[in-house]
Write a protein that holds these residues in place. Structure first.
Motif, PDB file in Angstrom:
ATOM      1  N   LEU A 185      27.545  17.190  20.013  1.00 32.52           N
ATOM      2  CA  LEU A 185      28.320  16.066  19.491  1.00 32.52           C
ATOM      3  C   LEU A 185      29.006  15.302  20.624  1.00 32.52           C
ATOM      4  O   LEU A 185      29.089  14.067  20.594  1.00 32.52           O
ATOM      5  N   ILE A 186      29.480  16.038  21.608  1.00 30.64           N
ATOM      6  CA  ILE A 186      30.117  15.398  22.762  1.00 30.64           C
ATOM      7  C   ILE A 186      29.112  14.530  23.507  1.00 30.64           C
ATOM      8  O   ILE A 186      29.432  13.440  23.989  1.00 30.64           O
ATOM      9  N   GLU A 187      27.874  15.001  23.583  1.00 31.77           N
ATOM     10  CA  GLU A 187      26.817  14.211  24.231  1.00 31.77           C
ATOM     11  C   GLU A 187      26.562  12.917  23.451  1.00 31.77           C
ATOM     12  O   GLU A 187      26.433  11.838  24.047  1.00 31.77           O
ATOM     13  N   THR A 188      26.498  13.021  22.119  1.00 31.13           N
ATOM     14  CA  THR A 188      26.303  11.826  21.305  1.00 31.13           C
ATOM     15  C   THR A 188      27.462  10.857  21.462  1.00 31.13           C
ATOM     16  O   THR A 188      27.268   9.637  21.589  1.00 31.13           O
ATOM     17  N   LEU A 189      28.675  11.390  21.476  1.00 30.83           N
ATOM     18  CA  LEU A 189      29.865  10.550  21.652  1.00 30.83           C
ATOM     19  C   LEU A 189      29.774   9.751  22.945  1.00 30.83           C
ATOM     20  O   LEU A 189      30.059   8.545  22.971  1.00 30.83           O
ATOM     21  N   ALA A 190      29.345  10.403  24.026  1.00 31.54           N
ATOM     22  CA  ALA A 190      29.224   9.721  25.318  1.00 31.54           C
ATOM     23  C   ALA A 190      28.176   8.616  25.255  1.00 31.54           C
ATOM     24  O   ALA A 190      28.366   7.530  25.823  1.00 31.54           O
ATOM     25  N   LEU A 191      27.078   8.854  24.547  1.00 29.38           N
ATOM     26  CA  LEU A 191      26.019   7.852  24.431  1.00 29.38           C
ATOM     27  C   LEU A 191      26.473   6.660  23.595  1.00 29.38           C
ATOM     28  O   LEU A 191      26.110   5.511  23.872  1.00 29.38           O
ATOM     29  N   VAL A 192      27.267   6.930  22.563  1.00 32.01           N
ATOM     30  CA  VAL A 192      27.824   5.854  21.741  1.00 32.01           C
ATOM     31  C   VAL A 192      28.729   4.968  22.581  1.00 32.01           C
ATOM     32  O   VAL A 192      28.637   3.733  22.549  1.00 32.01           O
ATOM     33  N   GLN A 193      29.595   5.586  23.356  1.00 34.44           N
ATOM     34  CA  GLN A 193      30.538   4.824  24.172  1.00 34.44           C
ATOM     35  C   GLN A 193      29.828   4.059  25.291  1.00 34.44           C
ATOM     36  O   GLN A 193      30.259   2.973  25.677  1.00 34.44           O
ATOM     37  N   LYS A 194      28.712   4.607  25.760  1.00 38.86           N
ATOM     38  CA  LYS A 194      27.918   3.899  26.762  1.00 38.86           C
ATOM     39  C   LYS A 194      27.248   2.675  26.144  1.00 38.86           C
ATOM     40  O   LYS A 194      27.163   1.605  26.760  1.00 38.86           O
ATOM     41  N   ALA A 195      26.780   2.825  24.917  1.00 44.03           N
ATOM     42  CA  ALA A 195      26.109   1.723  24.231  1.00 44.03           C
ATOM     43  C   ALA A 195      27.076   0.590  23.924  1.00 44.03           C
ATOM     44  O   ALA A 195      26.706  -0.584  23.967  1.00 44.03           O
ATOM     45  N   ASN A 196      28.324   0.957  23.602  1.00 39.71           N
ATOM     46  CA  ASN A 196      29.330  -0.060  23.288  1.00 39.71           C
ATOM     47  C   ASN A 196      30.713   0.516  23.560  1.00 39.71           C
ATOM     48  O   ASN A 196      31.261   1.239  22.728  1.00 39.71           O
ATOM     49  N   PRO A 197      31.296   0.212  24.698  1.00 41.21           N
ATOM     50  CA  PRO A 197      32.623   0.732  25.047  1.00 41.21           C
ATOM     51  C   PRO A 197      33.706   0.352  24.043  1.00 41.21           C
ATOM     52  O   PRO A 197      34.769   0.997  24.001  1.00 41.21           O
ATOM     53  N   ASN A 198      33.472  -0.672  23.240  1.00 41.80           N
ATOM     54  CA  ASN A 198      34.461  -1.109  22.258  1.00 41.80           C
ATOM     55  C   ASN A 198      34.393  -0.326  20.953  1.00 41.80           C
ATOM     56  O   ASN A 198      35.271  -0.456  20.101  1.00 41.80           O
ATOM     57  N   THR A 199      33.342   0.462  20.785  1.00 44.07           N
ATOM     58  CA  THR A 199      33.210   1.279  19.582  1.00 44.07           C
ATOM     59  C   THR A 199      34.026   2.556  19.729  1.00 44.07           C
ATOM     60  O   THR A 199      33.817   3.331  20.659  1.00 44.07           O
ATOM     61  N   GLN A 200      34.954   2.764  18.806  1.00 45.64           N
ATOM     62  CA  GLN A 200      35.717   4.004  18.800  1.00 45.64           C
ATOM     63  C   GLN A 200      34.830   5.127  18.263  1.00 45.64           C
ATOM     64  O   GLN A 200      33.926   4.889  17.460  1.00 45.64           O
ATOM     65  N   CYS A 201      35.106   6.344  18.682  1.00 45.18           N
ATOM     66  CA  CYS A 201      34.241   7.455  18.275  1.00 45.18           C
ATOM     67  C   CYS A 201      35.033   8.753  18.219  1.00 45.18           C
ATOM     68  O   CYS A 201      35.895   9.005  19.070  1.00 45.18           O
TER      69      CYS A 201
END
Length: 301
Positions: free
Chosen positions: A71-87
């Motif tokens: 899950l931590i890996e997915t969170l990092a990928l989400v934030q990389k895709a869009n730094p403005n997206t909270q996760c």
């Protein structure tokens, strides 16, 4: 035409993301302001879905699965895709009602709402004939695929209803619920009684969600994500692996498209992520009028 052919639409099939459903181009900004809850988000299709919604500008994504490190890996990928997206994330077993309820409540506490819920967690055990099956292993498919989806539905629905009301007041669409089905729901293949019947049940469960909550503004879809070479996909017999040719971004982008309001007319139905959405949309009148893409008993007139 064979009975198998009549169960599928003759549409252009895609195996990867294409322009009409691309969250980086056509669907850019389509998810702005929305909160997405994803069960089974640690890898594969669930992970790709979280990233795709981030690319589409979603406000926040809440991730659940059974493994924190993934899950931590997915969170990092989400934030990389869009730094403005909270996760945020929670370790959660979808077969445990209390854990799902707690995760849903935590999502709402952190982000204030749930506008999209994606019941992506799934299970596929060994293919064996019913008379040779392990009772616990056979039922495990239903525990994860059906009971797990039900838990996501049950606890997310009150928040999805509020979402539908809120976005409708703004002239927009909310309250979207995605249940991961399978093309296998439409087949009877030796050894697959546990998995394929559980996915067939998902299709009917989707219809019941729509029947019970259509007046609440809910839009529910049962989605075949394509043949993706995930761990679950590789649990199929080896001769079936040749069909695992689809990119996880296909199903992820299709989910974004559905939740953009473009697919609202198809609520309560089984859909394949492989189907070209332009051609699918051209069939809207026929599909709605003839009540296609639902589970029904075929009899002679």
């Amino acid at each position: 035409m064979s009975s198998i052919q009549t169960q599928f639409l003759d549409l252009t099939a895609h195996n990867a993301r294409y322009d009409a459903i691309d969250p980086n181009t056509t669907l850019k900004g389509s998810a702005e302001g929305k909160i997405v809850f994803i069960a089974g988000a640690s890898k594969g299709i669930g992970q790709a879905t979280a990233i795709a919604f981030a690319e589409a500008g979603v406000k926040a994504v809440y991730l659940t699965a059974r493994t924190a490190t993934a899950l931590i890996e997915t969170l990092a990928l989400v934030q990389k895709a869009n730094p403005n997206t909270q996760c945020a994330y929670a370790v959660c077993d979808v077969t445990d009602a209390a854990q799902v309820e707690a995760a849903v409540n935590d999502c709402v506490a952190k982000f204030g709402a749930i506008d999209v819920a994606d019941a992506n967690a799934g299970y596929l055990g060994p293919w064996v004939k019913i008379g040779e099956s392990d009772p616990n292993g056979w039922w495990r498919n239903w525990e994860v695929n059906v009971k797990g989806s039900y838990h996501v539905i049950r606890f997310a629905l009150p928040h999805l209803i509020k979402s539908a009301e809120k976005w409708a007041a703004e002239g927009k669409s909310g309250g979207h619920l995605i249940l991961i089905s399978s093309i296998g729901a439409q087949f009877v293949m030796p050894g697959a009684s546990d998995y394929q019947t559980s996915k067939h049940a998902i299709n009917r469960l989707c219809e019941f969600v729509q029947s019970d909550h259509d007046e609440d503004g809910i839009k529910c879809f049962a989605v075949h994500p394509g043949g993706v070479a995930t761990d679950l996909g590789h649990s199929m017999p080896e001769h079936m692996h040749e069909y695992l040719v689809d990119d996880p971004n296909l199903a992820a982008s299709f989910a974004v498209w559905l939740c953009s309001s473009a697919g609202d007319w198809a609520k309560g139905r089984y859909l394949s992520a492989n189907w070209d959405v332009g051609e699918l949309g051209a069939m809207e009148s026929e599909i709605v009028q003839d009540d296609l893409l639902v589970n029904r008993l075929r009899v002679r007139s």
